[in-house]
Design a protein around this motif. Structure first.
Motif, mmCIF file in Angstrom:
data_model
loop_
_atom_site.group_PDB
_atom_site.id
_atom_site.type_symbol
_atom_site.label_atom_id
_atom_site.label_comp_id
_atom_site.label_asym_id
_atom_site.label_seq_id
_atom_site.Cartn_x
_atom_site.Cartn_y
_atom_site.Cartn_z
ATOM 1 N N MET A 1 0.787 -1.115 -0.080
ATOM 2 C CA MET A 1 0.098 -0.111 0.122
ATOM 3 C C MET A 1 0.912 1.275 -0.024
ATOM 4 S SD MET A 1 -3.173 1.228 2.421
ATOM 5 C CE MET A 1 -3.324 -0.414 3.153
ATOM 6 N N LEU A 2 0.493 2.182 -0.854
ATOM 7 C CA LEU A 2 1.276 3.466 -0.944
ATOM 8 C C LEU A 2 0.875 4.261 0.314
ATOM 9 C CD1 LEU A 2 0.458 4.622 -4.355
ATOM 10 C CD2 LEU A 2 2.593 3.354 -3.460
ATOM 11 N N SER A 3 1.856 4.933 0.657
ATOM 12 C CA SER A 3 1.826 5.795 2.038
ATOM 13 C C SER A 3 1.171 6.979 1.730
ATOM 14 C CB SER A 3 3.140 6.120 2.574
ATOM 15 O OG SER A 3 4.078 6.796 1.394
ATOM 16 N N LYS A 4 0.600 7.757 2.479
ATOM 17 C CA LYS A 4 -0.098 8.937 2.375
ATOM 18 C C LYS A 4 0.931 10.104 1.964
ATOM 19 C CE LYS A 4 -3.509 10.170 4.492
ATOM 20 N NZ LYS A 4 -4.845 10.968 5.336
ATOM 21 N N LYS A 5 2.249 9.915 2.119
ATOM 22 C CA LYS A 5 3.101 11.046 1.569
ATOM 23 C C LYS A 5 3.362 10.634 0.224
ATOM 24 C CE LYS A 5 7.889 12.648 3.310
ATOM 25 N NZ LYS A 5 9.032 12.192 4.207
ATOM 26 N N THR A 6 3.435 9.475 -0.307
ATOM 27 C CA THR A 6 3.825 9.292 -1.666
ATOM 28 C C THR A 6 2.458 9.680 -2.287
ATOM 29 O OG1 THR A 6 5.325 7.402 -1.113
ATOM 30 C CG2 THR A 6 3.745 7.204 -3.379
ATOM 31 N N ARG A 7 1.302 9.192 -1.966
ATOM 32 C CA ARG A 7 0.018 10.013 -2.519
ATOM 33 C C ARG A 7 -0.041 11.500 -2.831
ATOM 34 N NH1 ARG A 7 -2.328 5.999 0.933
ATOM 35 N NH2 ARG A 7 -3.690 7.627 1.832
ATOM 36 N N TYR A 8 0.514 11.765 -1.768
ATOM 37 C CA TYR A 8 0.490 13.630 -1.910
ATOM 38 C C TYR A 8 1.429 14.068 -2.697
ATOM 39 C CZ TYR A 8 -2.683 14.081 2.579
ATOM 40 O OH TYR A 8 -3.633 14.153 3.198
ATOM 41 N N ALA A 9 2.579 13.420 -2.500
ATOM 42 C CA ALA A 9 3.840 13.693 -3.578
ATOM 43 C C ALA A 9 3.300 13.641 -4.995
ATOM 44 C CB ALA A 9 4.924 12.860 -3.496
ATOM 45 N N ILE A 10 2.600 12.481 -5.433
ATOM 46 C CA ILE A 10 2.063 12.285 -6.825
ATOM 47 C C ILE A 10 0.946 13.339 -6.853
ATOM 48 C CG2 ILE A 10 0.585 10.598 -8.112
ATOM 49 C CD1 ILE A 10 2.300 8.704 -6.900
ATOM 50 N N LYS A 11 0.206 13.648 -6.011
ATOM 51 C CA LYS A 11 -0.882 14.727 -6.431
ATOM 52 C C LYS A 11 -0.163 16.131 -6.559
ATOM 53 C CE LYS A 11 -4.774 15.050 -3.974
ATOM 54 N NZ LYS A 11 -5.606 15.068 -3.065
ATOM 55 N N ALA A 12 0.957 16.306 -5.913
ATOM 56 C CA ALA A 12 1.728 17.653 -5.921
ATOM 57 C C ALA A 12 2.353 17.763 -7.235
ATOM 58 C CB ALA A 12 2.348 17.972 -4.774
ATOM 59 N N LEU A 13 2.760 16.653 -7.485
ATOM 60 C CA LEU A 13 3.700 16.513 -9.060
ATOM 61 C C LEU A 13 2.840 16.817 -9.997
ATOM 62 C CD1 LEU A 13 6.111 13.855 -7.950
ATOM 63 C CD2 LEU A 13 6.782 16.359 -8.703
ATOM 64 N N THR A 14 1.583 16.077 -10.110
ATOM 65 C CA THR A 14 0.675 16.013 -11.136
ATOM 66 C C THR A 14 -0.014 17.751 -11.174
ATOM 67 O OG1 THR A 14 -0.038 13.990 -10.760
ATOM 68 C CG2 THR A 14 -1.547 15.386 -12.017
ATOM 69 N N LYS A 15 -0.061 18.355 -10.035
ATOM 70 C CA LYS A 15 -0.623 19.666 -10.045
ATOM 71 C C LYS A 15 0.529 20.346 -11.030
ATOM 72 C CE LYS A 15 -2.205 23.445 -8.870
ATOM 73 N NZ LYS A 15 -3.445 24.067 -9.653
ATOM 74 N N LEU A 16 2.011 20.192 -10.514
ATOM 75 C CA LEU A 16 3.095 21.048 -11.133
ATOM 76 C C LEU A 16 2.935 20.623 -12.604
ATOM 77 C CD1 LEU A 16 5.390 20.840 -8.107
ATOM 78 C CD2 LEU A 16 4.493 23.032 -9.091
ATOM 79 N N ALA A 17 2.793 19.318 -12.800
ATOM 80 C CA ALA A 17 2.925 18.744 -14.262
ATOM 81 C C ALA A 17 2.138 19.469 -15.122
ATOM 82 C CB ALA A 17 2.908 17.405 -14.361
ATOM 83 N N LYS A 18 0.694 19.937 -14.473
ATOM 84 C CA LYS A 18 -0.202 20.431 -15.504
ATOM 85 C C LYS A 18 0.262 22.172 -15.762
ATOM 86 C CE LYS A 18 -4.102 17.776 -13.750
ATOM 87 N NZ LYS A 18 -5.123 17.645 -12.695
ATOM 88 N N GLU A 19 0.892 22.452 -14.769
ATOM 89 C CA GLU A 19 1.722 23.950 -15.086
ATOM 90 C C GLU A 19 2.996 24.067 -15.496
ATOM 91 O OE1 GLU A 19 -0.760 26.446 -14.437
ATOM 92 O OE2 GLU A 19 -2.057 24.737 -14.064
#
Length: 143
Positions: free
Chosen positions: A1-19
């Motif tokens: 199972m992925l940690s919350k830290k990893t899931r947050y990192a992916i969400k933040a990176l995706t946001k930055l990737a969109k911009e």
């Protein structure tokens, strides 16, 4: 199972990737739009910066931004950065190998062989999946 830290990192990176290439984004903006606690996000972004994926700019117009193209940031590296091994057992891990105490002979262990196959398929998918893929999938799911 992925940690919350990893899931947050992916969400933040995706946001930055969109911009990507639109300039730095404030931590507070990422925190708010992605619903990530700001203090936790600060630590995550710093780790990503130290890993050479992000950079930051201080002062007016400052924030964080991707220094790699979204198609160059694969999920396997992000998961390993925050959670370590991807393999389900240490005896099949590529980067974090440890011999299993229960195993008499690894070469004859059928269970290990199955888990190695799971690792290989999982790793293949995660290495081939990038931030750009996440964005494209999100766009296709909106239709």
């Amino acid at each position: 199972m992925l940690s919350k830290k990893t899931r947050y990192a992916i969400k933040a990176l995706t946001k930055l990737a969109k911009e990507f290439q639109k300039g730095p984004i404030l931590i507070s903006d990422i925190s708010k739009t992605e619903r990530i606690p700001q203090k936790f996000l600060e630590a995550i972004l710093l780790e990503l910066k130290n890993a050479g994926i992000l950079n930051s700019k201080k002062g007016k117009g400052g924030g964080y931004y991707l220094i790699k193209k979204p198609e160059e940031v694969d999920l396997a590296n992000i998961i390993r950065l925050f959670d370590g091994a991807i393999a389900l057992l240490p005896c099949v891990s590529i980067k974090y190998y440890e011999r299993c105490d229960e195993c008499v002979d690894e070469t004859l262990c059928g269970f290990r062989d199955i888990i190695r196959e799971v690792r290989d398929n999982t790793l293949k998918i995660l290495k081939e999946s990038t931030l750009q893929d996440i964005i494209q999938r999100e766009d296709s799911l909106k239709v």
